[in-house]
Design a protein around this motif. Sequence first.
Motif, short mmCIF file in Angstrom:
data_model
loop_
_atom_site.label_atom_id
_atom_site.label_comp_id
_atom_site.label_asym_id
_atom_site.label_seq_id
_atom_site.Cartn_x
_atom_site.Cartn_y
_atom_site.Cartn_z
N MET A 1 0.76 -1.10 -0.27
CA MET A 1 0.19 -0.17 -0.21
C MET A 1 1.13 1.64 -0.13
N ASN A 2 0.40 2.31 -0.30
CA ASN A 2 1.21 3.38 -0.98
C ASN A 2 0.34 4.43 0.19
N PHE A 3 1.24 4.90 1.09
CA PHE A 3 0.55 5.34 2.22
C PHE A 3 1.38 6.52 2.11
N LEU A 4 2.11 7.04 0.85
CA LEU A 4 2.22 8.51 0.37
C LEU A 4 1.02 9.23 -0.46
N ASN A 5 0.49 8.20 -1.16
CA ASN A 5 -0.73 8.65 -1.94
C ASN A 5 -2.32 9.23 -0.39
N LEU A 6 -2.45 7.91 0.75
CA LEU A 6 -2.76 8.72 1.51
C LEU A 6 -2.79 9.45 2.09
N LEU A 7 -1.51 10.30 2.70
CA LEU A 7 -0.92 11.44 3.05
C LEU A 7 -1.08 12.71 1.85
N THR A 8 -1.11 11.69 0.71
CA THR A 8 -1.46 13.68 -0.30
C THR A 8 -2.61 13.16 -0.84
N GLU A 10 -4.99 11.40 -2.48
CA GLU A 10 -5.21 10.79 -3.63
C GLU A 10 -6.42 9.79 -3.29
N LYS A 11 -5.70 9.21 -1.81
CA LYS A 11 -7.19 7.99 -0.98
C LYS A 11 -7.49 8.78 0.04
N LEU A 12 -8.76 8.71 -0.15
CA LEU A 12 -9.42 9.50 0.91
C LEU A 12 -10.09 7.94 2.46
N VAL A 13 -10.15 8.34 2.90
CA VAL A 13 -10.58 7.30 4.53
C VAL A 13 -11.64 7.96 5.01
N ALA A 14 -12.77 6.75 5.09
CA ALA A 14 -14.13 6.51 5.88
C ALA A 14 -13.12 6.47 7.61
N GLY A 15 -13.90 6.34 8.47
CA GLY A 15 -14.11 6.46 9.61
C GLY A 15 -15.03 4.20 9.79
N ILE A 16 -15.07 4.17 10.71
CA ILE A 16 -16.32 3.29 10.37
C ILE A 16 -16.08 1.77 12.03
#
Length: 264
Positions: A1-8, A10-16
């Motif tokens: 998994m590219n965590f840099l994408n998450l930080l920029t 490019e990947k959005l994160v939901a909370g469940i």
Amino acid sequence: MNFLNLLTKEKLVAGIEISDSVVRIAFFHPHKKKRGSKISENYLKEDLVLIEEPIAANIIADGVVVDADLLGKTLKSIWAKTHLGTDYAIVAIPDDKIYSRIFSFPRTVEGTRLTEAMRLAISFQLPVKTEEAYLDWERTSGTPVANEILLSTVPRTVVQGYITALELAGIKTLALESHLASIARGVVLTPGRITLFSKKTPDGATIFALKDGILRFSRTLPLRFVPENQIHSETMRIKSALETTAKEPVDEADLASVPVHDDY
């Protein structure tokens, strides 16, 4: 998994949040501004999406997944209806089977000595076998005379039930945490002061105390042992005991009214 994408982003994160009776989802949904607006089209306006869906009573019991297949199908159905545009999530699970404790060591114990002391404490004082649990610890702000370490553990079998269900639903889990740890991370409180909360649950209430983003205390009050009309008086007894133990005043707050961090 590219965590840099998450930080920029490019990947959005939901909370469940998953509990015995309900699934809740929170998500900041970005929308690009239309062309021709004064602000560039790359400007993101975030709308908060909040979803709550009940789940069958036979899926989770006392924080343990009883039917991973059914939970997976239920999560997949809920996720499909949300149209969030992401598969990534941070998941909060019930606290029933999560053991947390704060260990104190003299201020003179530092570095590798502190790590060794913590490992020794885990070996002799943990209520479960280390090979049968996931565990992690973090250092707190401590006191003028003591270093304090917060330890949290959860049985591997409990975690595996949730992971299996999330994988069946096609959800990529970045982290699992307890409900109370999630709250501790999200709320804004007065630094250096203990704040006591009461959170109603389908089976009673959970009383817990936070300080500087750390869970300091928690106790579940099942309705079969503590009727609803006695929860307030029991909370006051807990507050008095905390003040005696901590040798400092304890604030009270309404969980629904406290501000939350907006700097994630």
